[in-house]
Design a protein around this motif. Structure first.
Motif, PDB file in Angstrom:
ATOM      1  N   ALA A 111       1.009  -1.054  -0.070  1.00 16.18           N
ATOM      2  CA  ALA A 111       0.039   0.124   0.084  1.00 16.18           C
ATOM      3  C   ALA A 111       0.809   1.403   0.057  1.00 16.18           C
ATOM      4  CB  ALA A 111      -1.069  -0.013   1.169  1.00 16.18           C
ATOM      5  N   ALA A 112       1.983   1.135   0.565  1.00 16.14           N
ATOM      6  CA  ALA A 112       2.840   2.337   0.609  1.00 16.14           C
ATOM      7  C   ALA A 112       3.632   2.710  -0.434  1.00 16.14           C
ATOM      8  CB  ALA A 112       4.059   2.187   1.868  1.00 16.14           C
ATOM      9  N   ARG A 113       3.856   1.309  -1.210  1.00 13.80           N
ATOM     10  CA  ARG A 113       4.519   1.855  -2.629  1.00 13.80           C
ATOM     11  C   ARG A 113       3.601   2.210  -3.656  1.00 13.80           C
ATOM     12  NH1 ARG A 113       7.288  -3.334  -1.150  1.00 13.80           N
ATOM     13  NH2 ARG A 113       5.561  -4.446  -2.145  1.00 13.80           N
ATOM     14  N   GLU A 114       2.277   1.703  -3.446  1.00 13.83           N
ATOM     15  CA  GLU A 114       1.454   2.108  -4.388  1.00 13.83           C
ATOM     16  C   GLU A 114       0.816   3.609  -4.258  1.00 13.83           C
ATOM     17  OE1 GLU A 114      -1.494   1.809  -7.585  1.00 13.83           O
ATOM     18  OE2 GLU A 114       0.100   0.288  -6.785  1.00 13.83           O
ATOM     19  N   ALA A 115       0.660   3.925  -2.871  1.00 13.63           N
ATOM     20  CA  ALA A 115       0.352   5.341  -2.541  1.00 13.63           C
ATOM     21  C   ALA A 115       1.683   6.402  -3.127  1.00 13.63           C
ATOM     22  CB  ALA A 115       0.534   5.516  -1.095  1.00 13.63           C
ATOM     23  N   ARG A 116       3.012   5.901  -2.906  1.00 14.37           N
ATOM     24  CA  ARG A 116       4.099   6.572  -3.525  1.00 14.37           C
ATOM     25  C   ARG A 116       4.106   6.873  -5.116  1.00 14.37           C
ATOM     26  NH1 ARG A 116      10.507   5.377  -2.804  1.00 14.37           N
ATOM     27  NH2 ARG A 116      11.204   7.136  -3.866  1.00 14.37           N
ATOM     28  N   ARG A 117       3.623   5.628  -5.653  1.00 18.80           N
ATOM     29  CA  ARG A 117       3.678   5.663  -7.103  1.00 18.80           C
ATOM     30  C   ARG A 117       2.450   6.616  -7.447  1.00 18.80           C
ATOM     31  NH1 ARG A 117       0.825   3.688 -10.727  1.00 18.80           N
ATOM     32  NH2 ARG A 117      -0.763   2.715  -9.580  1.00 18.80           N
ATOM     33  N   ARG A 118       1.359   6.423  -6.825  1.00 18.57           N
ATOM     34  CA  ARG A 118       0.304   7.392  -7.464  1.00 18.57           C
ATOM     35  C   ARG A 118       0.791   8.924  -7.074  1.00 18.57           C
ATOM     36  NH1 ARG A 118      -5.286   4.539  -5.718  1.00 18.57           N
ATOM     37  NH2 ARG A 118      -5.122   2.736  -7.033  1.00 18.57           N
ATOM     38  N   GLY A 119       1.118   9.174  -5.734  1.00 18.74           N
ATOM     39  CA  GLY A 119       1.534  10.283  -5.434  1.00 18.74           C
ATOM     40  C   GLY A 119       2.646  11.181  -6.529  1.00 18.74           C
ATOM     41  N   GLU A 120       3.563  10.293  -6.856  1.00 18.50           N
ATOM     42  CA  GLU A 120       4.449  10.616  -7.938  1.00 18.50           C
ATOM     43  C   GLU A 120       3.834  10.970  -9.221  1.00 18.50           C
ATOM     44  OE1 GLU A 120       7.540   7.697  -8.011  1.00 18.50           O
ATOM     45  OE2 GLU A 120       8.772   8.518  -6.135  1.00 18.50           O
ATOM     46  N   SER A 121       2.844   9.971  -9.486  1.00 21.16           N
ATOM     47  CA  SER A 121       2.114  10.283 -10.844  1.00 21.16           C
ATOM     48  C   SER A 121       1.572  11.370 -11.047  1.00 21.16           C
ATOM     49  CB  SER A 121       1.377   8.992 -11.147  1.00 21.16           C
ATOM     50  OG  SER A 121       0.495   8.933 -12.341  1.00 21.16           O
ATOM     51  N   TYR A 122       0.438  11.534  -9.863  1.00 23.72           N
ATOM     52  CA  TYR A 122      -0.088  12.791  -9.767  1.00 23.72           C
ATOM     53  C   TYR A 122       0.571  14.194  -9.645  1.00 23.72           C
ATOM     54  CZ  TYR A 122      -4.384   9.627  -8.749  1.00 23.72           C
ATOM     55  OH  TYR A 122      -5.269   8.634  -9.014  1.00 23.72           O
ATOM     56  N   GLY A 123       1.596  13.961  -9.110  1.00 23.52           N
ATOM     57  CA  GLY A 123       2.401  15.021  -9.007  1.00 23.52           C
ATOM     58  C   GLY A 123       3.081  15.546 -10.202  1.00 23.52           C
ATOM     59  N   ARG A 124       3.578  14.358 -11.196  1.00 26.96           N
ATOM     60  CA  ARG A 124       3.954  14.829 -12.300  1.00 26.96           C
ATOM     61  C   ARG A 124       2.681  15.360 -13.398  1.00 26.96           C
ATOM     62  NH1 ARG A 124       6.997  10.117 -11.418  1.00 26.96           N
ATOM     63  NH2 ARG A 124       5.493   8.738 -12.206  1.00 26.96           N
ATOM     64  N   GLN A 125       1.741  14.718 -13.096  1.00 28.11           N
ATOM     65  CA  GLN A 125       0.533  15.304 -13.863  1.00 28.11           C
ATOM     66  C   GLN A 125       0.228  16.733 -13.607  1.00 28.11           C
ATOM     67  OE1 GLN A 125      -3.017  12.628 -13.390  1.00 28.11           O
ATOM     68  NE2 GLN A 125      -1.979  11.169 -14.473  1.00 28.11           N
ATOM     69  N   ALA A 126       0.302  16.801 -12.323  1.00 27.34           N
ATOM     70  CA  ALA A 126       0.083  18.392 -11.763  1.00 27.34           C
ATOM     71  C   ALA A 126       0.967  19.389 -12.358  1.00 27.34           C
ATOM     72  CB  ALA A 126      -0.098  18.508 -10.208  1.00 27.34           C
ATOM     73  N   LEU A 127       2.266  19.004 -12.260  1.00 25.28           N
ATOM     74  CA  LEU A 127       3.341  19.893 -12.920  1.00 25.28           C
ATOM     75  C   LEU A 127       3.190  19.981 -14.360  1.00 25.28           C
ATOM     76  CD1 LEU A 127       6.710  18.434 -11.142  1.00 25.28           C
ATOM     77  CD2 LEU A 127       5.437  20.800 -10.666  1.00 25.28           C
ATOM     78  N   ALA A 128       2.745  18.949 -14.937  1.00 27.42           N
ATOM     79  CA  ALA A 128       2.524  18.833 -16.474  1.00 27.42           C
ATOM     80  C   ALA A 128       1.591  19.831 -16.832  1.00 27.42           C
ATOM     81  CB  ALA A 128       2.462  17.671 -17.063  1.00 27.42           C
ATOM     82  N   TYR A 129       0.360  19.857 -16.148  1.00 26.47           N
ATOM     83  CA  TYR A 129      -0.567  20.678 -16.347  1.00 26.47           C
ATOM     84  C   TYR A 129      -0.137  22.326 -15.837  1.00 26.47           C
ATOM     85  CZ  TYR A 129      -5.289  22.856 -16.229  1.00 26.47           C
ATOM     86  OH  TYR A 129      -6.191  23.841 -16.103  1.00 26.47           O
ATOM     87  N   ALA A 130       0.504  22.487 -14.895  1.00 25.01           N
ATOM     88  CA  ALA A 130       0.893  23.883 -14.522  1.00 25.01           C
ATOM     89  C   ALA A 130       1.891  24.131 -15.504  1.00 25.01           C
ATOM     90  CB  ALA A 130       1.617  23.557 -13.309  1.00 25.01           C
ATOM     91  N   ASP A 131       2.655  23.321 -16.161  1.00 28.34           N
ATOM     92  CA  ASP A 131       3.513  23.916 -17.166  1.00 28.34           C
ATOM     93  C   ASP A 131       2.840  24.202 -18.520  1.00 28.34           C
ATOM     94  OD1 ASP A 131       6.232  24.373 -16.877  1.00 28.34           O
ATOM     95  OD2 ASP A 131       7.039  22.307 -17.381  1.00 28.34           O
ATOM     96  N   GLY A 132       1.801  23.504 -18.705  1.00 28.78           N
ATOM     97  CA  GLY A 132       1.101  23.694 -20.054  1.00 28.78           C
ATOM     98  C   GLY A 132      -0.102  24.572 -19.901  1.00 28.78           C
ATOM     99  N   HIS A 133      -0.389  25.156 -18.800  1.00 30.61           N
ATOM    100  CA  HIS A 133      -1.442  26.033 -18.481  1.00 30.61           C
ATOM    101  C   HIS A 133      -0.803  27.035 -17.300  1.00 30.61           C
ATOM    102  CE1 HIS A 133      -3.509  22.371 -19.841  1.00 30.61           C
ATOM    103  NE2 HIS A 133      -4.194  23.559 -20.508  1.00 30.61           N
ATOM    104  N   ARG A 134       0.006  27.873 -17.722  1.00 26.50           N
ATOM    105  CA  ARG A 134       0.825  28.736 -16.846  1.00 26.50           C
ATOM    106  C   ARG A 134      -0.060  29.854 -16.387  1.00 26.50           C
ATOM    107  NH1 ARG A 134       7.049  28.670 -17.213  1.00 26.50           N
ATOM    108  NH2 ARG A 134       7.271  26.869 -18.450  1.00 26.50           N
ATOM    109  N   THR A 135      -0.858  30.515 -17.366  1.00 24.45           N
ATOM    110  CA  THR A 135      -1.663  31.872 -16.927  1.00 24.45           C
ATOM    111  C   THR A 135      -2.709  31.101 -15.775  1.00 24.45           C
ATOM    112  OG1 THR A 135      -1.323  32.574 -19.168  1.00 24.45           O
ATOM    113  CG2 THR A 135      -3.111  33.393 -17.936  1.00 24.45           C
TER     114      THR A 135
END
Length: 156
Positions: A111-135
């Motif tokens: 469960a800890a590995r899965e939570a870490r994996r999902r957190g990293e995935s959601y973090g990367r998605q959030a960074l990608a969205y923030a990078d693509g939609h700066r305004t």
């Protein structure tokens, strides 16, 4: 019947015969010897019976002691068996608990590995969205900061 009983009975009978013969012949000495043999024979017979009874009591005591020893050995064996069964059961419970604990630890690590994996995935998605939609990101952060400031100011 033991030999003292047999000898006592025969001496008693011999004494009765002597007493009777002494009475028939008119010999008082023989009558006295007959009476003495009767009493001595009766005493010897009584001693033989007492000895026989004592031997019976000794045998009974020996049998009781053997029965008590057998019962004690049986109880000791039963107690030992119960103790071994209890120890086996305790070992089984310990092994079962250890197995459950191992599974819980394994599930927790998964469960800890899965939570870490999902957190990293959601973090990367959030960074990608923030990078693509700066305004939009800057406007969203400004709106959140304004709302937080307004809420804090209202409470005071």
């Amino acid at each position: 019947m033991n030999r003292d009983q047999i000898r006592g009975a025969s001496r008693h009978l011999k004494g009765r015969a002597q007493t009777a013969l002494g009475g028939l012949t008119g010999d008082p000495a023989q009558q006295v010897r007959g009476a003495a043999n009767q009493v001595a024979g009766g005493a010897q017979y009584a001693y033989g019976r007492a000895r026989d009874r004592a031997e019976d009591l000794i045998d009974d005591g020996r049998h009781l002691a053997e029965a008590a020893r057998d019962r004690a050995e049986h109880l000791a064996g039963t107690t030992r068996d119960y103790a071994e069964d209890f120890a086996d059961t305790a070992r089984d419970f310990t092994d079962t608990a250890r197995g459950h604990a191992d599974r819980v630890i394994k599930d927790g690590r998964h469960a800890a590995r899965e939570a870490r994996r999902r957190g990293e995935s959601y973090g990367r998605q959030a960074l990608a969205y923030a990078d693509g939609h700066r305004t939009n990101t800057v406007l969203g952060i400004a709106a959140l900061a304004f709302a937080a400031g307004w809420l804090i100011r209202r409470k005071h």
